[in-house]
Design a protein around this motif. Sequence first.
Motif, PDB file in Angstrom:
ATOM      1  N   ALA A  72       0.841  -1.205   0.000  1.00  0.00           N
ATOM      2  CA  ALA A  72       0.000   0.000   0.000  1.00  0.00           C
ATOM      3  C   ALA A  72       0.872   1.250   0.000  1.00  0.00           C
ATOM      4  O   ALA A  72       1.957   1.273   0.576  1.00  0.00           O
ATOM      5  CB  ALA A  72      -0.896   0.004   1.230  1.00  0.00           C
ATOM      6  N   PRO A  73       0.384   2.302  -0.640  1.00  0.00           N
ATOM      7  CA  PRO A  73       1.125   3.562  -0.584  1.00  0.00           C
ATOM      8  C   PRO A  73       1.066   4.148   0.824  1.00  0.00           C
ATOM      9  O   PRO A  73       0.167   3.827   1.596  1.00  0.00           O
ATOM     10  CB  PRO A  73       0.376   4.446  -1.583  1.00  0.00           C
ATOM     11  CG  PRO A  73      -0.999   3.879  -1.633  1.00  0.00           C
ATOM     12  CD  PRO A  73      -0.852   2.405  -1.395  1.00  0.00           C
ATOM     13  N   THR A  74       2.014   4.985   1.131  1.00  0.00           N
ATOM     14  CA  THR A  74       2.056   5.606   2.458  1.00  0.00           C
ATOM     15  C   THR A  74       1.583   7.057   2.356  1.00  0.00           C
ATOM     16  O   THR A  74       1.456   7.606   1.265  1.00  0.00           O
ATOM     17  CB  THR A  74       3.491   5.596   3.005  1.00  0.00           C
ATOM     18  OG1 THR A  74       4.314   6.397   2.141  1.00  0.00           O
ATOM     19  CG2 THR A  74       4.044   4.171   3.090  1.00  0.00           C
ATOM     20  N   LEU A  78       1.788   9.589  -0.936  1.00  0.00           N
ATOM     21  CA  LEU A  78       0.568  10.201  -1.466  1.00  0.00           C
ATOM     22  C   LEU A  78       0.510  11.703  -1.238  1.00  0.00           C
ATOM     23  O   LEU A  78      -0.109  12.425  -2.008  1.00  0.00           O
ATOM     24  CB  LEU A  78      -0.671   9.562  -0.832  1.00  0.00           C
ATOM     25  CG  LEU A  78      -0.932   8.097  -1.168  1.00  0.00           C
ATOM     26  CD1 LEU A  78      -2.144   7.598  -0.415  1.00  0.00           C
ATOM     27  CD2 LEU A  78      -1.122   7.924  -2.654  1.00  0.00           C
ATOM     28  N   GLY A  79       1.107  12.152  -0.152  1.00  0.00           N
ATOM     29  CA  GLY A  79       0.993  13.561   0.199  1.00  0.00           C
ATOM     30  C   GLY A  79      -0.337  13.891   0.860  1.00  0.00           C
ATOM     31  O   GLY A  79      -0.711  15.053   0.975  1.00  0.00           O
ATOM     32  N   PHE A 101      -5.908   6.153  -5.855  1.00  0.00           N
ATOM     33  CA  PHE A 101      -5.585   5.172  -4.834  1.00  0.00           C
ATOM     34  C   PHE A 101      -6.860   4.951  -4.032  1.00  0.00           C
ATOM     35  O   PHE A 101      -7.387   5.891  -3.426  1.00  0.00           O
ATOM     36  CB  PHE A 101      -4.436   5.649  -3.944  1.00  0.00           C
ATOM     37  CG  PHE A 101      -3.136   5.727  -4.701  1.00  0.00           C
ATOM     38  CD1 PHE A 101      -2.297   4.622  -4.769  1.00  0.00           C
ATOM     39  CD2 PHE A 101      -2.761   6.887  -5.356  1.00  0.00           C
ATOM     40  CE1 PHE A 101      -1.110   4.681  -5.480  1.00  0.00           C
ATOM     41  CE2 PHE A 101      -1.586   6.955  -6.069  1.00  0.00           C
ATOM     42  CZ  PHE A 101      -0.756   5.849  -6.130  1.00  0.00           C
ATOM     43  N   VAL A 102      -7.377   3.725  -4.057  1.00  0.00           N
ATOM     44  CA  VAL A 102      -8.672   3.422  -3.453  1.00  0.00           C
ATOM     45  C   VAL A 102      -8.463   2.646  -2.155  1.00  0.00           C
ATOM     46  O   VAL A 102      -7.732   1.648  -2.122  1.00  0.00           O
ATOM     47  CB  VAL A 102      -9.554   2.618  -4.437  1.00  0.00           C
ATOM     48  CG1 VAL A 102     -10.907   2.317  -3.830  1.00  0.00           C
ATOM     49  CG2 VAL A 102      -9.705   3.375  -5.749  1.00  0.00           C
ATOM     50  N   VAL A 184      -6.346  11.106  -4.888  1.00  0.00           N
ATOM     51  CA  VAL A 184      -5.665  11.421  -6.149  1.00  0.00           C
ATOM     52  C   VAL A 184      -4.579  12.436  -5.829  1.00  0.00           C
ATOM     53  O   VAL A 184      -4.855  13.613  -5.632  1.00  0.00           O
ATOM     54  CB  VAL A 184      -6.641  12.002  -7.198  1.00  0.00           C
ATOM     55  CG1 VAL A 184      -5.893  12.305  -8.497  1.00  0.00           C
ATOM     56  CG2 VAL A 184      -7.798  11.065  -7.452  1.00  0.00           C
ATOM     57  N   PRO A 185      -3.320  11.975  -5.741  1.00  0.00           N
ATOM     58  CA  PRO A 185      -2.245  12.930  -5.485  1.00  0.00           C
ATOM     59  C   PRO A 185      -1.918  13.740  -6.746  1.00  0.00           C
ATOM     60  O   PRO A 185      -2.302  13.373  -7.854  1.00  0.00           O
ATOM     61  CB  PRO A 185      -1.062  12.052  -5.088  1.00  0.00           C
ATOM     62  CG  PRO A 185      -1.418  10.671  -5.457  1.00  0.00           C
ATOM     63  CD  PRO A 185      -2.870  10.609  -5.760  1.00  0.00           C
ATOM     64  N   ALA A 186      -1.205  14.805  -6.551  1.00  0.00           N
ATOM     65  CA  ALA A 186      -0.728  15.604  -7.687  1.00  0.00           C
ATOM     66  C   ALA A 186       0.278  14.762  -8.453  1.00  0.00           C
ATOM     67  O   ALA A 186       0.960  13.907  -7.891  1.00  0.00           O
ATOM     68  CB  ALA A 186      -0.082  16.885  -7.184  1.00  0.00           C
TER      69      ALA A 186
END
Length: 194
Positions: A72-74, A78-79, A101-102, A184-186
Amino acid sequence: MTREVLCLIALVAMGRGVLAQTPQPFPRPGTAPPPSTAAPAPQPPPQPPPSQVATPQPPPEQAAVPPVNAGAPTEATLGFPIYPTAQFIASYDAGRSQRYFVFGITTPYAEIVTYYRTVLKERGNEVFKEPPTHMFEVGRFREETMAFPPGVTIKDWTWGGSAGYPNPTPGARPSRFATIIMIVPAPPAAAADR
């Protein structure tokens, strides 16, 4: 009169061919297929003598279910903050170097909206009342470099009596999520400009 008789004979001949076909029933779940008359069933291979029979081996271990949020992203990547008990479901290409990212969660929609209002220090907008969907747009949207504005979207999947968003991992718990969080990150270039 002859023409009518010939048409009647032609119709009977065509109908006879259709009626001569034997209808084949559709298989139904839980029923055995009808016996086939086309080919005899193959004979089983001969059994080895008892002295050559191998001892049965225990079944191989089933593949373990991957741990929750494996890969998983952190929050750093992700920001954006991620709700503490949210489970990463998947990420999708949004275009223009952006990804969705869901995350799924069993916490009710209203609590998640309150959490993000607090941590993002932004009110956000309820973009749909039915089903309830709330968006927090964070950062500037640049149409020439972005497919979607950076932010967090929260959707209530229990609206209207729904059981929730199905967990895509077979056998995983929970089997359904009450609320979905989409981040939704930049895009990387825009994030570096910040």
